[in-house]
Scaffold this motif. Structure first.
Motif, PDB file in Angstrom:
ATOM      1  N   VAL A 122      13.415  -1.445  27.399  1.00 17.32           N
ATOM      2  CA  VAL A 122      14.095  -2.649  27.131  1.00 17.32           C
ATOM      3  C   VAL A 122      13.554  -3.489  25.891  1.00 17.32           C
ATOM      4  CG1 VAL A 122      14.618  -4.491  27.484  1.00 17.32           C
ATOM      5  CG2 VAL A 122      15.190  -3.118  29.379  1.00 17.32           C
ATOM      6  N   SER A 123      13.970  -2.962  24.320  1.00 11.64           N
ATOM      7  CA  SER A 123      13.155  -3.732  23.411  1.00 11.64           C
ATOM      8  C   SER A 123      13.218  -4.559  23.383  1.00 11.64           C
ATOM      9  CB  SER A 123      13.385  -2.234  22.648  1.00 11.64           C
ATOM     10  OG  SER A 123      12.771  -2.694  21.697  1.00 11.64           O
ATOM     11  N   THR A 124      12.142  -5.658  22.556  1.00 14.17           N
ATOM     12  CA  THR A 124      12.769  -6.281  21.692  1.00 14.17           C
ATOM     13  C   THR A 124      12.850  -6.518  19.883  1.00 14.17           C
ATOM     14  OG1 THR A 124      10.243  -6.796  20.677  1.00 14.17           O
ATOM     15  CG2 THR A 124      10.932  -8.188  22.489  1.00 14.17           C
ATOM     16  N   PRO A 125      13.602  -6.882  19.261  1.00 11.15           N
ATOM     17  CA  PRO A 125      14.192  -6.294  17.420  1.00 11.15           C
ATOM     18  C   PRO A 125      12.206  -6.061  17.104  1.00 11.15           C
ATOM     19  CG  PRO A 125      15.547  -8.794  18.347  1.00 11.15           C
ATOM     20  CD  PRO A 125      13.821  -8.431  19.380  1.00 11.15           C
ATOM     21  N   THR A 126      11.674  -6.447  17.444  1.00 10.97           N
ATOM     22  CA  THR A 126       9.991  -6.484  17.130  1.00 10.97           C
ATOM     23  C   THR A 126       9.697  -4.984  17.612  1.00 10.97           C
ATOM     24  OG1 THR A 126       9.046  -8.725  17.079  1.00 10.97           O
ATOM     25  CG2 THR A 126       7.377  -7.268  17.179  1.00 10.97           C
ATOM     26  N   GLY A 127      10.371  -5.071  18.729  1.00 14.99           N
ATOM     27  CA  GLY A 127       9.978  -3.379  19.237  1.00 14.99           C
ATOM     28  C   GLY A 127      10.316  -1.951  18.395  1.00 14.99           C
ATOM     29  N   SER A 128      12.039  -3.208  18.320  1.00 10.15           N
ATOM     30  CA  SER A 128      12.792  -1.644  17.997  1.00 10.15           C
ATOM     31  C   SER A 128      12.332  -0.534  17.056  1.00 10.15           C
ATOM     32  CB  SER A 128      13.864  -2.382  17.058  1.00 10.15           C
ATOM     33  OG  SER A 128      13.187  -2.726  16.089  1.00 10.15           O
ATOM     34  N   THR A 129      11.419  -1.123  16.585  1.00  8.59           N
ATOM     35  CA  THR A 129      10.810   0.451  15.079  1.00  8.59           C
ATOM     36  C   THR A 129       9.478   1.091  16.074  1.00  8.59           C
ATOM     37  OG1 THR A 129       9.362  -1.483  14.100  1.00  8.59           O
ATOM     38  CG2 THR A 129      11.489  -0.524  13.221  1.00  8.59           C
ATOM     39  N   ALA A 130       9.489   1.053  17.302  1.00 15.40           N
ATOM     40  CA  ALA A 130       8.247   1.539  17.702  1.00 15.40           C
ATOM     41  C   ALA A 130       8.863   2.396  19.278  1.00 15.40           C
ATOM     42  CB  ALA A 130       8.285   0.806  19.254  1.00 15.40           C
ATOM     43  N   TYR A 131       8.858   3.041  20.454  1.00 17.87           N
ATOM     44  CA  TYR A 131       9.541   3.696  20.982  1.00 17.87           C
ATOM     45  C   TYR A 131      10.643   3.744  21.281  1.00 17.87           C
ATOM     46  CZ  TYR A 131       9.810   7.210  25.585  1.00 17.87           C
ATOM     47  OH  TYR A 131      10.102   7.426  26.691  1.00 17.87           O
ATOM     48  N   ASN A 132      12.284   3.020  21.001  1.00 17.12           N
ATOM     49  CA  ASN A 132      13.197   2.520  20.544  1.00 17.12           C
ATOM     50  C   ASN A 132      13.397   3.536  19.169  1.00 17.12           C
ATOM     51  OD1 ASN A 132      15.667   1.321  21.397  1.00 17.12           O
ATOM     52  ND2 ASN A 132      14.576   0.815  19.079  1.00 17.12           N
ATOM     53  N   LEU A 133      12.567   3.463  18.764  1.00 15.06           N
ATOM     54  CA  LEU A 133      13.287   4.867  17.550  1.00 15.06           C
ATOM     55  C   LEU A 133      13.539   6.103  17.636  1.00 15.06           C
ATOM     56  CD1 LEU A 133      14.266   4.228  14.507  1.00 15.06           C
ATOM     57  CD2 LEU A 133      11.826   3.291  14.277  1.00 15.06           C
ATOM     58  N   SER A 134      12.016   5.957  17.908  1.00  9.73           N
ATOM     59  CA  SER A 134      11.888   7.574  18.323  1.00  9.73           C
ATOM     60  C   SER A 134      12.878   8.139  19.624  1.00  9.73           C
ATOM     61  CB  SER A 134      10.193   8.139  18.538  1.00  9.73           C
ATOM     62  OG  SER A 134      10.161   7.576  20.164  1.00  9.73           O
ATOM     63  N   VAL A 135      13.524   7.539  20.080  1.00  9.14           N
ATOM     64  CA  VAL A 135      14.702   8.373  20.934  1.00  9.14           C
ATOM     65  C   VAL A 135      15.581   7.497  20.697  1.00  9.14           C
ATOM     66  CG1 VAL A 135      12.846   7.945  23.292  1.00  9.14           C
ATOM     67  CG2 VAL A 135      14.547   6.196  22.717  1.00  9.14           C
ATOM     68  N   GLY A 136      16.150   7.371  19.350  1.00  3.19           N
ATOM     69  CA  GLY A 136      17.079   7.193  19.317  1.00  3.19           C
ATOM     70  C   GLY A 136      17.908   6.068  18.838  1.00  3.19           C
ATOM     71  N   GLY A 137      17.104   4.619  19.481  1.00  4.42           N
ATOM     72  CA  GLY A 137      17.909   3.295  19.366  1.00  4.42           C
ATOM     73  C   GLY A 137      17.677   2.716  17.700  1.00  4.42           C
ATOM     74  N   PRO A 138      17.777   1.960  17.972  1.00  4.06           N
ATOM     75  CA  PRO A 138      19.196   1.294  16.305  1.00  4.06           C
ATOM     76  C   PRO A 138      17.932   0.000  15.897  1.00  4.06           C
ATOM     77  CG  PRO A 138      19.723  -0.296  18.002  1.00  4.06           C
ATOM     78  CD  PRO A 138      18.955   1.381  18.501  1.00  4.06           C
ATOM     79  N   ILE A 139      17.446  -0.195  14.795  1.00  6.97           N
ATOM     80  CA  ILE A 139      16.340  -0.592  13.992  1.00  6.97           C
ATOM     81  C   ILE A 139      17.469  -2.107  14.055  1.00  6.97           C
ATOM     82  CG2 ILE A 139      15.376  -1.634  11.617  1.00  6.97           C
ATOM     83  CD1 ILE A 139      14.529   1.890  11.606  1.00  6.97           C
ATOM     84  N   VAL A 140      16.200  -2.839  14.643  1.00  6.73           N
ATOM     85  CA  VAL A 140      16.551  -4.267  14.326  1.00  6.73           C
ATOM     86  C   VAL A 140      16.248  -5.609  13.642  1.00  6.73           C
ATOM     87  CG1 VAL A 140      18.392  -6.603  15.377  1.00  6.73           C
ATOM     88  CG2 VAL A 140      18.165  -4.079  16.834  1.00  6.73           C
ATOM     89  N   TYR A 141      16.724  -5.793  12.696  1.00 10.10           N
ATOM     90  CA  TYR A 141      15.444  -7.086  11.942  1.00 10.10           C
ATOM     91  C   TYR A 141      14.658  -7.773  12.888  1.00 10.10           C
ATOM     92  CZ  TYR A 141      14.329 -10.575   8.459  1.00 10.10           C
ATOM     93  OH  TYR A 141      14.061 -11.608   7.614  1.00 10.10           O
ATOM     94  N   PRO A 142      14.051  -8.060  12.641  1.00 12.54           N
ATOM     95  CA  PRO A 142      12.505  -8.629  13.726  1.00 12.54           C
ATOM     96  C   PRO A 142      12.622 -10.152  14.276  1.00 12.54           C
ATOM     97  CG  PRO A 142      11.853  -7.944  11.986  1.00 12.54           C
ATOM     98  CD  PRO A 142      13.011  -7.669  11.675  1.00 12.54           C
ATOM     99  N   LEU A 143      14.063 -10.448  13.303  1.00 14.80           N
ATOM    100  CA  LEU A 143      13.716 -12.399  13.259  1.00 14.80           C
ATOM    101  C   LEU A 143      15.357 -12.200  14.335  1.00 14.80           C
ATOM    102  CD1 LEU A 143      12.265 -14.265  10.628  1.00 14.80           C
ATOM    103  CD2 LEU A 143      11.349 -13.229  12.393  1.00 14.80           C
ATOM    104  N   THR A 144      16.182 -11.443  14.792  1.00 16.78           N
ATOM    105  CA  THR A 144      17.081 -11.546  15.445  1.00 16.78           C
ATOM    106  C   THR A 144      16.818 -11.746  16.933  1.00 16.78           C
ATOM    107  OG1 THR A 144      17.994  -9.755  13.918  1.00 16.78           O
ATOM    108  CG2 THR A 144      18.757  -9.748  16.387  1.00 16.78           C
ATOM    109  N   GLU A 145      17.820 -12.827  17.638  1.00 20.60           N
ATOM    110  CA  GLU A 145      17.426 -12.621  18.640  1.00 20.60           C
ATOM    111  C   GLU A 145      18.499 -11.949  19.755  1.00 20.60           C
ATOM    112  OE1 GLU A 145      17.649 -16.359  20.680  1.00 20.60           O
ATOM    113  OE2 GLU A 145      16.116 -16.948  18.822  1.00 20.60           O
TER     114      GLU A 145
END
Length: 288
Positions: free
Chosen positions: A181-204
């Motif tokens: 379960v990732s925040t938008p800020t964390g979308s470029t961390a572990y989330n990205l490495s397993v194929g999750g989407p990049i989400v703009y960090p100021l999105t809720e």
């Protein structure tokens, strides 16, 4: 061209607190240089006690530091900043990240840029990003995360089984290595490495991403941040919950992990010149 507007600034900056990357006594000279630069701008510098002990100086406990200063300075990389944000979160203090390595997703100011940034800081030429945080609970433990909360199997020899609810209603069951379960800020961390989407960090929004799912129909899910998510561990081996890669909690069979948006946001101080999409381009080497 889109112009970002942020009207939140720090009134009458007088002091800042510094936290150094742990286990890095070689940072003493860098700390002294940072202190000198800020003091020349009439900004008092206080040093957190664990950082001070590491470099054989005197400091004050983090809680006292947060009460005394106008903002905090994290010196190191993204991992150091993650720790500073989480530990200081309840004090609502903006955090400035000074990066000592390659360009970070969170820490964008280098030592070479620091003198000019301090001038901009004094002239109110900077911006404060308000980043969504999530809070979770498991058993009697409560925690906050800036990047992500990972529910993972205990043993590498078997899959984990997790039942998931949104606002109390069952919506999915996950079989695999786990769930992020990732925040938008964390979308470029572990989330990205397993194929999750990049989400703009100021999105809720929450990003729920399965890790190595047994079923090919399982896909990442982006949902509004006003939902509460509950995961129940079905696997008889239990699971572990990892918060921002730093804190670990064990969860037994039939126990639940509840996750929702935090009541406050993390505050990040950035240069006005910082452009998130340029950071993505450089870090991910898009177009190369």
């Amino acid at each position: 061209m889109r112009i970002e507007k942020n009207f939140e600034l720090l009134p009458n900056i007088k002091s800042a607190g510094i936290i150094l990357r742990p286990s890095s006594p070689e940072l003493k000279e860098i700390y002294l240089k940072i202190k000198e630069l800020f003091q020349k701008a009439d900004i008092e510098i206080l040093l957190e006690d664990n950082s001070a002990n590491m470099i054989s100086l005197k400091g004050i406990p983090l809680n006292d530091l947060c009460r005394k200063v106008d903002f905090l300075i994290s010196v190191g990389g993204d991992g150091t900043l993650l720790s500073v944000v989480r530990k200081s979160f309840k004090y609502d203090k903006p955090v400035l990240g000074i990066n000592l390595g390659t360009l970070g997703f969170l820490t964008d100011i280098s030592m070479e840029q620091l003198p000019s940034f301090i001038k901009d800081l004094k002239n109110n030429i900077y911006k404060i990003d308000n980043r969504m945080m999530v809070e979770g609970s498991v058993n009697l433990n409560k925690f906050v995360a800036f990047n992500d909360i990972v529910i993972s199997r205990k043993s590498i020899s078997s899959m984990i089984k997790i039942s998931a609810k949104i606002d109390g209603k069952h919506f999915n069951s996950y079989d695999g290595d786990g769930v992020i379960v990732s925040t938008p800020t964390g979308s470029t961390a572990y989330n990205l490495s397993v194929g999750g989407p990049i989400v703009y960090p100021l999105t809720e929004a929450f990003i729920v991403t399965p890790v190595a799912p047994h079923s090919l129909t399982q896909r990442p899910l982006v949902m509004p941040a006003d939902f509460e998510i509950e995961f129940k561990i079905i696997d008889n081996q239990g699971a572990v919950v990892i918060v921002d890669g730093q804190d670990i909690y064990e969860v037994e069979q039939n126990q639940s992990i509840k996750i929702k948006i935090a009541s406050k946001k993390a505050k990040m101080i950035h240069r006005v010149q910082r452009n998130y999409f340029e950071v993505l381009n450089e870090k991910l080497r898009w177009g190369n």
